[in-house]
Design a protein around this motif. Sequence first.
Motif, PDB file in Angstrom:
ATOM      1  N   ALA A   1       0.855  -1.209   0.000  1.00  0.00           N
ATOM      2  CA  ALA A   1       0.171   0.212  -0.034  1.00  0.00           C
ATOM      3  C   ALA A   1       0.842   1.361  -0.105  1.00  0.00           C
ATOM      4  N   SER A   2       1.997   1.195   0.627  1.00  0.00           N
ATOM      5  CA  SER A   2       2.843   2.452   0.878  1.00  0.00           C
ATOM      6  C   SER A   2       3.465   2.784  -0.499  1.00  0.00           C
TER       7      SER A   2
ATOM      8  N   GLU B   1       9.672  13.884   5.566  1.00  0.00           N
ATOM      9  CA  GLU B   1       8.541  14.618   5.630  1.00  0.00           C
ATOM     10  C   GLU B   1       7.535  13.742   6.474  1.00  0.00           C
ATOM     11  N   PRO B   2       7.089  12.671   6.082  1.00  0.00           N
ATOM     12  CA  PRO B   2       6.011  11.759   6.771  1.00  0.00           C
ATOM     13  C   PRO B   2       6.763  11.310   8.236  1.00  0.00           C
ATOM     14  N   GLN B   3       7.899  11.219   8.125  1.00  0.00           N
ATOM     15  CA  GLN B   3       8.497  10.858   9.741  1.00  0.00           C
ATOM     16  C   GLN B   3       8.170  11.830  10.796  1.00  0.00           C
ATOM     17  N   VAL B   4       8.379  13.015  10.126  1.00  0.00           N
ATOM     18  CA  VAL B   4       8.376  14.226  11.104  1.00  0.00           C
ATOM     19  C   VAL B   4       6.896  14.634  11.312  1.00  0.00           C
TER      20      VAL B   4
ATOM     21  N   GLN C   1       4.045   2.658   8.361  1.00  0.00           N
ATOM     22  CA  GLN C   1       4.457   2.194   7.115  1.00  0.00           C
ATOM     23  C   GLN C   1       3.801   3.019   5.955  1.00  0.00           C
ATOM     24  N   TYR C   2       4.065   4.420   6.405  1.00  0.00           N
ATOM     25  CA  TYR C   2       3.382   5.081   5.401  1.00  0.00           C
ATOM     26  C   TYR C   2       4.087   5.290   3.905  1.00  0.00           C
ATOM     27  N   THR C   3       5.189   5.406   3.985  1.00  0.00           N
ATOM     28  CA  THR C   3       6.050   5.391   2.743  1.00  0.00           C
ATOM     29  C   THR C   3       6.846   4.091   2.953  1.00  0.00           C
ATOM     30  N   PRO C   4       7.477   3.806   1.666  1.00  0.00           N
ATOM     31  CA  PRO C   4       8.334   2.451   1.604  1.00  0.00           C
ATOM     32  C   PRO C   4       9.638   2.644   2.440  1.00  0.00           C
TER      33      PRO C   4
END
Lengths: 319, 317
Positions: B94-95, B256-259, B270-273
């Motif tokens: 999905a990511s 970006e997503p981690q922050v 697991q938002y991005t690979p």
Amino acid sequence: MTATARTPSGTDTRSVTTADQSARDARRAGRRGGPDRSAGRSPAKTILVTAILAVVAVYFLVPAYWVVIAATKTTEDLFATNGFWFGSTFALWDNLSAVLSYDGGVFLRWFANSVLYAGVGALLATYFAAAGGYALAKYVFRGRDTIFGLVLGGVLVPGTATALPLFLLFSQLGIANTYWSVLLPSLVSPFGLFLCRIYANATVDTSLIEAGRIDGASELRIFHTLGLRIMTPALVTVFLFQLVGIWNNYFLPLVMLSDSNLFPITLGLNNWRSQVDRLPEFYELTTGGVLLSIIPLAIAMVVLQRFWRGGLTEGSVKA
Amino acid sequence: MTATENITTEQGPSSRRRRRTGAGSRAGGSAPWVLIAPFLALFILTFILPIIVAIGSSFTRVTRSGLFGEEGVTTQFAWFQNYAQALADGNFIASIGRMLLFGVVQVPVMIVLCTILALLLESASARWPGFFRAAYFLPYGIPGVIATILWSFLYVPGLSPVIDVAAAVGLQLDFLGPSTVLWSIANIVTWTYTGYNMMIIIAQLKSIPTELYEAAKVDGASSWRVARSIQLPLIRPALVLTTVFSIIGTLQLFAEPQVLQTVAPAIDSQYTPNLSAYTTAFAYNDYNVAAAQSVLIALVAFLLSFLFLRFTNRRSS
């Protein structure tokens, strides 16, 4: 890459240039004064274009503006007052001194680490890329195409894909969580080598190298005195790309470093920001730290942006 | 002039060799190897070896015997077991899908935007091009993490003046909701990299010979016509380059997503690979599956870049 772009224009250009040499010289002088690249201009168009550019500029500058304002506020004002204008108390100096003194001045240490990683890394990476690119452009030797192919593949390998295995490798070598673990990978710029090769191909004239050889200069000396000098515009570009790349890198140090004394500024500030939920005073530390970290880079971008172009030495031999 | 220069350099090596042997000088020799050795050594250490390590560990499995692994650790060849595990993980797949959606929207928007800005800045109609160029380029000097910290303050309700302003005119903005947060990330990425891509395009625009513009002027071509018939075709290589880099960058999305994770509950681990691989490695301590994920991410990036390059080559021929 630039070569392919230029080829279609080749024939017309040449016919023009051979037709009238003096006219071309006049045009070149004119180009130095300021390029006229438009087919025509009118005041209305100037206003429209400039207005569009100004609106876009607002988008790019708003976050920077916001952080300048936010850094002048106390934590209460930060939430209570309008974000786009100053609060009731001007707390900028208190905030900045808090940033600089927190935890025994750890912010300055992070900053110095970033300067070390980015400065040393970019300088050496540029030199290595220049030497490699020059060698690939100006010598014929066995394995040249293989090396270039490999490096070209390296340009396409995502930096974060190598970070995890690099961590495993460096752990086995015992250099994970040291300065070296961030510095060593920063010394390599496949894209820089790629740019240097193209640039050396186009600008470092073989007849100049031959002249150096006839004068009895060694190959390395020719590279250092002649090659590096002619390639300077490309080297500035490579240096800046690499400098910013290392300065902005987050994933590699995040994977490699656990000792906060080795953190670059990116890791350090995120460390502070992640504490705002428990301790609201970290809002001010973070915004103040962000402001301080942006200032030197912003100045560098504005001062150095004039160097972000190539093609400055074209015709160095012909002149 | 540039064209003739290219031709001479193209012929350079062979003609030089002839001349060299004729002059009897022993040029070259070990010199190219001395010059390229430092780069090559570091390239092998930080690119080739990690890739070999990654591929190697993606095909092995470490099993610890005993309750806490006290009876020793055995490493064995696991064929495609790790890959199967990575691919069976619906969240990981999905990511990747999420990043494809992200790329399909964000990359074209950014490339179009930076091309327009470059053309406008290089047209003689722009006032203060130096100032605007610096303003657009400024965000590139701000690290992704810090840019995200900045924007996250502009996204968080209560802190964000943008939300306040929108609320004043009756708009309910939610930058961090499950359906909007992806585009909030896209905004940060666009903000950071548009100026950078614009600079690459400007560099290519500057390499267009002035004679071409003059010829167009003589022919009475409009600015629009110049852009379409001269500038756009000649900056194609720069456009291809920036697009490929943007595709690769999209799959690498991490900071970006981690922050944003801490302020946006919609972003899971697991938002991005890349976030997925990072979580697998450091939260689950499963380096082998993480290695398999890293290899898969690189393969997808390669595949997409390759497909894009093929697509553009076919269209040009």
